[in-house]
Design a protein around this motif. Structure first.
Motif, PDB file in Angstrom:
ATOM      1  N   UNK A 321      -4.348  -0.235  -5.289  1.00  0.00           N
ATOM      2  CA  UNK A 321      -3.270   0.743  -5.112  1.00  0.00           C
ATOM      3  C   UNK A 321      -2.042   0.093  -4.503  1.00  0.00           C
ATOM      4  N   UNK A 322      -2.238  -0.715  -3.455  1.00  0.00           N
ATOM      5  CA  UNK A 322      -1.095  -1.388  -2.830  1.00  0.00           C
ATOM      6  C   UNK A 322      -0.391  -2.305  -3.829  1.00  0.00           C
ATOM      7  N   UNK A 323      -1.174  -3.050  -4.618  1.00  0.00           N
ATOM      8  CA  UNK A 323      -0.547  -3.946  -5.600  1.00  0.00           C
ATOM      9  C   UNK A 323       0.224  -3.158  -6.653  1.00  0.00           C
ATOM     10  N   UNK A 324      -0.304  -2.013  -7.072  1.00  0.00           N
ATOM     11  CA  UNK A 324       0.392  -1.204  -8.075  1.00  0.00           C
ATOM     12  C   UNK A 324       1.706  -0.659  -7.526  1.00  0.00           C
ATOM     13  N   UNK A 325       1.716  -0.247  -6.277  1.00  0.00           N
ATOM     14  CA  UNK A 325       2.954   0.245  -5.664  1.00  0.00           C
ATOM     15  C   UNK A 325       3.969  -0.891  -5.567  1.00  0.00           C
ATOM     16  N   UNK A 326       3.520  -2.067  -5.146  1.00  0.00           N
ATOM     17  CA  UNK A 326       4.413  -3.220  -5.034  1.00  0.00           C
ATOM     18  C   UNK A 326       5.001  -3.590  -6.389  1.00  0.00           C
ATOM     19  N   UNK A 327       4.192  -3.504  -7.432  1.00  0.00           N
ATOM     20  CA  UNK A 327       4.631  -3.922  -8.767  1.00  0.00           C
ATOM     21  C   UNK A 327       5.661  -2.987  -9.392  1.00  0.00           C
ATOM     22  N   UNK A 386       4.673   2.482   9.072  1.00  0.00           N
ATOM     23  CA  UNK A 386       3.791   2.384   7.913  1.00  0.00           C
ATOM     24  C   UNK A 386       2.810   3.551   7.953  1.00  0.00           C
ATOM     25  N   UNK A 387       2.422   4.030   6.781  1.00  0.00           N
ATOM     26  CA  UNK A 387       1.587   5.222   6.683  1.00  0.00           C
ATOM     27  C   UNK A 387       0.199   4.979   7.267  1.00  0.00           C
ATOM     28  N   UNK A 388      -0.342   3.778   7.056  1.00  0.00           N
ATOM     29  CA  UNK A 388      -1.720   3.526   7.491  1.00  0.00           C
ATOM     30  C   UNK A 388      -1.902   2.055   7.838  1.00  0.00           C
ATOM     31  N   UNK A 389      -2.758   1.796   8.842  1.00  0.00           N
ATOM     32  CA  UNK A 389      -2.984   0.427   9.305  1.00  0.00           C
ATOM     33  C   UNK A 389      -3.585  -0.465   8.229  1.00  0.00           C
ATOM     34  N   UNK A 390      -4.194   0.116   7.198  1.00  0.00           N
ATOM     35  CA  UNK A 390      -4.790  -0.699   6.135  1.00  0.00           C
ATOM     36  C   UNK A 390      -3.736  -1.522   5.396  1.00  0.00           C
ATOM     37  N   UNK A 391      -2.481  -1.082   5.406  1.00  0.00           N
ATOM     38  CA  UNK A 391      -1.414  -1.861   4.775  1.00  0.00           C
ATOM     39  C   UNK A 391      -1.195  -3.163   5.544  1.00  0.00           C
ATOM     40  N   UNK A 392      -1.246  -3.078   6.864  1.00  0.00           N
ATOM     41  CA  UNK A 392      -1.112  -4.287   7.679  1.00  0.00           C
ATOM     42  C   UNK A 392      -2.262  -5.254   7.385  1.00  0.00           C
ATOM     43  N   UNK A 393      -3.464  -4.718   7.254  1.00  0.00           N
ATOM     44  CA  UNK A 393      -4.620  -5.563   6.935  1.00  0.00           C
ATOM     45  C   UNK A 393      -4.441  -6.226   5.568  1.00  0.00           C
ATOM     46  N   UNK A 394      -3.970  -5.464   4.588  1.00  0.00           N
ATOM     47  CA  UNK A 394      -3.777  -5.975   3.224  1.00  0.00           C
ATOM     48  C   UNK A 394      -2.734  -7.086   3.204  1.00  0.00           C
ATOM     49  N   UNK A 395      -1.586  -6.855   3.827  1.00  0.00           N
ATOM     50  CA  UNK A 395      -0.506  -7.840   3.796  1.00  0.00           C
ATOM     51  C   UNK A 395      -0.850  -9.083   4.610  1.00  0.00           C
ATOM     52  N   UNK A 396      -1.741  -8.945   5.598  1.00  0.00           N
ATOM     53  CA  UNK A 396      -2.073 -10.077   6.458  1.00  0.00           C
ATOM     54  C   UNK A 396      -3.226 -10.933   5.951  1.00  0.00           C
ATOM     55  N   UNK A 397      -3.794 -10.565   4.803  1.00  0.00           N
ATOM     56  CA  UNK A 397      -4.932 -11.292   4.254  1.00  0.00           C
ATOM     57  C   UNK A 397      -4.535 -11.915   2.912  1.00  0.00           C
ATOM     58  N   UNK A 398      -4.448 -13.252   2.888  1.00  0.00           N
ATOM     59  CA  UNK A 398      -3.999 -13.957   1.683  1.00  0.00           C
ATOM     60  C   UNK A 398      -4.894 -13.662   0.480  1.00  0.00           C
ATOM     61  N   UNK A 399      -6.195 -13.507   0.714  1.00  0.00           N
ATOM     62  CA  UNK A 399      -7.123 -13.267  -0.387  1.00  0.00           C
ATOM     63  C   UNK A 399      -6.941 -11.881  -0.991  1.00  0.00           C
ATOM     64  N   UNK A 400      -6.445 -10.944  -0.198  1.00  0.00           N
ATOM     65  CA  UNK A 400      -6.272  -9.581  -0.696  1.00  0.00           C
ATOM     66  C   UNK A 400      -4.890  -9.374  -1.320  1.00  0.00           C
ATOM     67  N   UNK A 401      -3.845  -9.818  -0.641  1.00  0.00           N
ATOM     68  CA  UNK A 401      -2.489  -9.581  -1.151  1.00  0.00           C
ATOM     69  C   UNK A 401      -2.052 -10.612  -2.184  1.00  0.00           C
ATOM     70  N   UNK A 402      -2.782 -11.747  -2.242  1.00  0.00           N
ATOM     71  CA  UNK A 402      -2.560 -12.776  -3.275  1.00  0.00           C
ATOM     72  C   UNK A 402      -1.104 -13.227  -3.324  1.00  0.00           C
ATOM     73  N   UNK A 403      -0.431 -13.053  -4.486  1.00  0.00           N
ATOM     74  CA  UNK A 403       0.924 -13.598  -4.630  1.00  0.00           C
ATOM     75  C   UNK A 403       1.938 -12.882  -3.750  1.00  0.00           C
ATOM     76  N   UNK A 404       1.549 -11.757  -3.157  1.00  0.00           N
ATOM     77  CA  UNK A 404       2.480 -11.004  -2.303  1.00  0.00           C
ATOM     78  C   UNK A 404       2.298 -11.321  -0.814  1.00  0.00           C
TER      79      UNK A 404
END
Length: 515
Positions: A321-327, A386-404
């Motif tokens: 979901x986060x990647x789709x919003x970013x894209x 930010x709406x939810x702390x999970x966004x911070x977790x997503x952006x702070x993890x290279x394996x999850x956020x990948x190219x972002x």
């Protein structure tokens, strides 16, 4: 104790209370509560434990996004209505909460919820002028502000009530792992559970919520009632579907002009089932998906199509979901850099403060907040969060956020460059002593510098800052700020060695004037 002395002691407690930790505080708006007719079975299960007459704590544990805080809020709200809520402390990255304020904040709420013990709490503060100090032992604070007053309450309580009337009180501690270190979280759990297990106290249950962290589980007593929440739980999945259906119906009824045939169900059954599968049992996925679909300036069906375009092999995939919003962004990398900077701020800022801080990147900031609006709380008046702390977790993890993924050091480098630019733009105000010591750049530039990547841009700005601003900044600090800033600048020396000589001279000069 005379009334004036009583008032002073009570006021000293009120001054150190952290209202951001109180569950229904205005600082926590908008409040996150369970939608009506959802989480019914789970809430009943928790309530049954809280009705027990023996001291039993509850640990509600689950991954980010399963709705722990909404459940904790709703339960606390119901307990408050029943006059059984003793105190709450809801941790949040959105607020600059300090460990030192937790016990005084709980004591303040206890004094209001149980008026019989207010005098004892006030007397304790009067007898020890340093009891509320950040440096005071937490064990001493717990004993004097909570345990001793409650011990006396039990004597009165037992004399004037029957067994059937002795309904237990409850303390709620939410998001235990969100702001505290592992050691601090462990210490708080043990401090509360060990103290409230005292048989000489009235029964007070504690609800803890957190991710299923091993160190928190190890700190819990063996009698704790553990309730795991998972996105695969059938009741939770059913409640998420209920939430999605109600939210989509609301979108349709509030924007009827967008739907040509209001009598035809929307969305189509297949689309709804696909969306429900994607959400699984993650309420945060469902909530942000609704934010995305209902965004102003877009047709809801077109936004829904974007979400459904990428097939999911598993449900509850918040990363997708986060990647789709970013894209949906025309410049996702640039906007992710701005997003990372906002996430790494020490505290949330208003829209006006963000625009002032990111002055050179104002256009990028505006577009980022617009494109990423589903993941932000931003009404244009209060702080942008930010709406939810999970966004911070997503952006702070290279394996999850990948190219972002944006490295922490690069985010801090961007922030401190903007802080230094703010100083240089206000050069005349700094030199005349008219700058605001409460402004974000004034208070935090050194902290961000200590964690920043030492780019050539940063080094060049530091040279200008050292030459034009630093001495005025040091003069403007009050004594307490100066000691904290000195520590921060000591850490920052590795970033730019050219600061060392100037800083030493300034520090020595300032210390001499303080002696």
């Amino acid at each position: 104790m005379d009334s004036a002395s009583y008032e002073r002691s009570w006021n000293s407690l009120c001054k150190v209370v952290d209202f951001t930790g109180i569950f229904d505080s205005e600082y926590r708006q908008p409040h996150s509560r369970c939608m009506e007719n959802t989480r019914v079975a789970l809430r009943k299960r928790i309530t049954q434990v809280l009705d027990r007459r023996d001291q039993t704590n509850v640990w509600l544990k689950g991954l980010a996004g399963v709705g722990k805080s909404s459940i904790a809020f709703t339960i606390s709200e119901e307990l408050k209505a029943a006059e059984r809520l003793a105190a709450t402390f809801f941790f949040s990255h959105k607020h600059a909460q300090k460990d030192a304020a937790i016990i005084p904040t709980i004591a303040y709420q206890l004094a209001l919820a149980i008026p019989h013990i207010q005098d004892k709490i006030v007397y304790a503060i009067k007898n020890d002028k340093m009891l509320l100090s950040p440096g005071k032992s937490r064990t001493d604070q717990m004993r004097e502000l909570i345990i001793k007053p409650l011990q006396e309450l039990k004597d009165v309580y037992w004399r004037n009530t029957t067994v059937s009337q002795r309904v237990p009180f409850v303390i709620t501690i939410d998001a235990l792992d969100e702001c505290l270190s592992s050691e601090e979280a462990t210490r708080l759990v043990k401090l509360l559970t060990d103290a409230l297990a005292d048989p000489d106290l009235p029964v007070i249950h504690v609800i803890f919520t957190s991710r299923p962290e091993a160190h928190i589980g190890a700190a819990m007593s063996s009698s704790v009632h553990e309730i795991p929440l998972t996105p695969r739980d059938e009741d939770t999945i059913r409640d998420v579907r209920f939430f999605l259906r109600a939210s989509l119906d609301k979108i349709r009824t509030t924007r009827p002009i967008l739907f040509d045939q209001p009598t035809i169900p929307w969305p189509p059954v297949d689309d709804f089932e696909t969306l429900a599968f994607k959400a699984g049992g993650l309420f945060v996925y469902a909530a942000m998906a609704m934010n995305f679909i209902s965004a102003a300036g877009h047709h809801p069906q077109e936004r829904l199509n974007l979400l459904l375009r990428e097939k999911s092999t598993v449900g509850a995939d918040i990363d997708q979901l986060y990647r789709q919003i970013i894209e949906t962004s025309e410049d996702p990398i640039a906007h992710c850099r701005m997003l990372a900077s906002v996430i790494h701020l020490s505290r949330p800022l208003s829209l006006a403060e963000l625009q002032e801080l990111f002055h050179a990147d104002k256009t990028s900031l505006t577009l980022m907040l617009e494109v990423f609006s589903p993941v932000f709380l931003n009404d244009g008046v209060g702080d942008v969060e930010i709406y939810h702390a999970s966004l911070r977790d997503f952006m702070g993890d290279r394996l999850r956020s990948k190219q972002y993924y944006i490295d922490d050091a690069l985010a801090h480098e961007h922030i401190v460059c903007c802080c230094l630019d703010w100083f240089l733009r206000g050069d005349q105000m700094m030199s005349s002593g008219r700058s605001s010591p409460s402004s974000y750049p004034f208070q935090t530039w050194a902290r961000h510098l200590s964690m920043a990547y030492p780019s050539s841009k940063l080094r060049n700005l530091l040279v200008l800052f050292t030459d034009k601003i630093l001495r005025h900044w040091v003069r403007a600090l009050d004594d307490s700020d100066f000691s904290l800033a000195y520590v921060a600048l000591q850490k920052a020396r590795m970033t730019c060695l050219s600061l060392v000589t100037v800083l030493n001279l300034l520090v020595k000069g300032r210390i001499l004037t303080m002696i």
